[in-house]
Design a protein around this motif. Structure first.
Motif, PDB file in Angstrom:
ATOM      1  N   GLU A   1      -0.477  16.167  -3.955  1.00 43.02           N
ATOM      2  CA  GLU A   1      -1.210  15.019  -4.797  1.00 43.02           C
ATOM      3  C   GLU A   1      -1.491  15.218  -6.168  1.00 43.02           C
ATOM      4  OE1 GLU A   1      -2.134  11.026  -3.735  1.00 43.02           O
ATOM      5  OE2 GLU A   1      -3.615  11.941  -3.534  1.00 43.02           O
TER       6      GLU A   1
ATOM      7  N   LYS B   1       2.183   2.714  -3.190  1.00 46.89           N
ATOM      8  CA  LYS B   1       1.324   2.865  -4.269  1.00 46.89           C
ATOM      9  C   LYS B   1       1.017   4.236  -3.869  1.00 46.89           C
ATOM     10  CE  LYS B   1      -0.958  -1.299  -4.844  1.00 46.89           C
ATOM     11  NZ  LYS B   1      -2.637  -2.519  -5.038  1.00 46.89           N
ATOM     12  N   LEU B   2       1.603   4.843  -2.538  1.00 49.91           N
ATOM     13  CA  LEU B   2       1.524   6.719  -2.327  1.00 49.91           C
ATOM     14  C   LEU B   2       1.636   7.010  -3.378  1.00 49.91           C
ATOM     15  CD1 LEU B   2       1.273   6.066   1.902  1.00 49.91           C
ATOM     16  CD2 LEU B   2      -0.566   6.493  -0.069  1.00 49.91           C
ATOM     17  N   SER B   3       1.553   8.245  -2.924  1.00 52.90           N
ATOM     18  CA  SER B   3       2.503   9.711  -4.015  1.00 52.90           C
ATOM     19  C   SER B   3       3.387   9.730  -3.277  1.00 52.90           C
ATOM     20  CB  SER B   3       1.185  10.997  -4.239  1.00 52.90           C
ATOM     21  OG  SER B   3       0.613  11.080  -3.228  1.00 52.90           O
TER      22      SER B   3
ATOM     23  N   LYS C   1       2.424  12.086   0.032  1.00 49.29           N
ATOM     24  CA  LYS C   1       1.500  11.176   0.825  1.00 49.29           C
ATOM     25  C   LYS C   1       2.957   9.763   1.569  1.00 49.29           C
ATOM     26  CE  LYS C   1      -2.797  11.676   0.396  1.00 49.29           C
ATOM     27  NZ  LYS C   1      -4.446  10.560  -0.904  1.00 49.29           N
ATOM     28  N   LYS C   2       3.864   9.765   0.853  1.00 49.05           N
ATOM     29  CA  LYS C   2       4.716   8.817   1.781  1.00 49.05           C
ATOM     30  C   LYS C   2       5.826   9.769   2.723  1.00 49.05           C
ATOM     31  CE  LYS C   2       6.206   5.896  -2.528  1.00 49.05           C
ATOM     32  NZ  LYS C   2       6.424   5.667  -3.848  1.00 49.05           N
TER      33      LYS C   2
ATOM     34  N   LYS D   1       0.848  -1.579   0.206  1.00 48.41           N
ATOM     35  CA  LYS D   1      -0.338  -0.349  -0.016  1.00 48.41           C
ATOM     36  C   LYS D   1       0.702   1.275  -0.082  1.00 48.41           C
ATOM     37  CE  LYS D   1      -3.534  -2.021   2.474  1.00 48.41           C
ATOM     38  NZ  LYS D   1      -3.665  -2.975   2.771  1.00 48.41           N
ATOM     39  N   PHE D   2       1.770   1.497   0.900  1.00 50.26           N
ATOM     40  CA  PHE D   2       3.261   2.568   0.813  1.00 50.26           C
ATOM     41  C   PHE D   2       3.203   2.758  -0.726  1.00 50.26           C
ATOM     42  CE2 PHE D   2       7.126   3.977   1.662  1.00 50.26           C
ATOM     43  CZ  PHE D   2       6.521   5.556   2.829  1.00 50.26           C
TER      44      PHE D   2
ATOM     45  N   TYR E   1      -5.291   5.472   7.669  1.00 48.80           N
ATOM     46  CA  TYR E   1      -6.249   5.003   6.315  1.00 48.80           C
ATOM     47  C   TYR E   1      -7.459   4.595   6.472  1.00 48.80           C
ATOM     48  CZ  TYR E   1      -5.879   1.031   3.765  1.00 48.80           C
ATOM     49  OH  TYR E   1      -6.319   0.211   2.377  1.00 48.80           O
TER      50      TYR E   1
ATOM     51  N   HIS F   1      -2.336  16.199   0.513  1.00 52.48           N
ATOM     52  CA  HIS F   1      -3.189  15.401  -0.733  1.00 52.48           C
ATOM     53  C   HIS F   1      -3.395  16.838  -1.789  1.00 52.48           C
ATOM     54  CE1 HIS F   1      -7.250  13.391  -2.268  1.00 52.48           C
ATOM     55  NE2 HIS F   1      -7.333  14.202  -2.547  1.00 52.48           N
TER      56      HIS F   1
END
Length: 213
Positions: A112, A33-35, A38-39, A30-31, A53, A109
């Motif tokens: 992103e 896949k983050l932008s 957000k990472k 999941k991590f 989450y 967000h």
């Protein structure tokens, strides 16, 4: 690769390994896949990330349910349901992880969304733009004002607290007509063609209880 990007890559690689060791392979996936914004947020708030989450899943579920009712306008892309999603998200995050962490996640967000705009990716069916980001950040602040950390409001009570704030005009939505076309502040229709590829445009923010013409 410049020094800043190289340092970021090394740091994120190290953090990937930490996430895998501490939280398991599924959360590592999941991590990944983050932008990047957000990472970075997860990197700075690793022990708040799981709560954030789970709250995000809750918010999407409730927003989808609200959209199907007549409590709000049903508009999830610049309308009252969009405002609800952001305000409720911030309100719940503040209860669980505090205002500072919640606000910074909201800002991540929006960063992103700007990256999505650069790549022409859709958010809620539309390419993000500056006015949408302004709307989100405004509504985030209203949401943060509706709760306090550690003082959990019953879910139904919080939902109606957010809805009432929207109906009282305390939040912002993007001006549209009854057919869903965007309008300028003067009430002129904005063509879809004129919005293509533009971060800045002439859409208009109005109070969340605005009556469409």
């Amino acid at each position: 690769m410049n020094k800043t990007k190289k340092r970021l890559s090394i740091f994120l690689l190290f953090f990937f390994m930490m996430i895998t060791n501490c939280f398991g392979q599924s959360n590592y996936a999941k991590f990944k896949k983050l932008s990047t914004p957000k990472k970075w947020w997860v990197a700075l708030h690793p022990f708040k990330a799981k709560k954030a989450y789970l709250i995000s899943i809750e918010v999407n579920r409730i927003s989808d349910s609200i959209k199907k009712t007549k409590l709000l306008d049903g508009d999830h892309a610049g309308g009252q349901v969009d405002a609800f999603r952001h305000a409720y998200w911030m309100a719940r995050l503040k209860e669980e992880i505090g205002a500072s962490a919640a606000r910074s996640l909201g800002k991540a967000h929006e960063k992103e969304n700007y990256l999505m705009y650069k790549k022409r990716k859709l958010e809620e069916g539309l390419v993000p733009d500056e006015i949408s980001s302004e709307m989100d950040l405004f509504n985030n602040e209203v949401g943060l004002s509706l709760t306090s950390k550690g003082n959990k409001t019953p879910r139904e009570g919080l939902i109606y607290r957010v809805i009432n704030a929207i109906l009282a005009g305390e939040m912002k939505v993007i001006k549209k007509d009854e057919k869903g076309s965007f309008l300028t502040c003067d009430g002129n229709k904005i063509t879809a063609e004129s919005l293509k590829g533009k971060w800045k445009n002439n859409k208009c923010l109005v109070p969340s209880n605005y009556k469409k013409p």
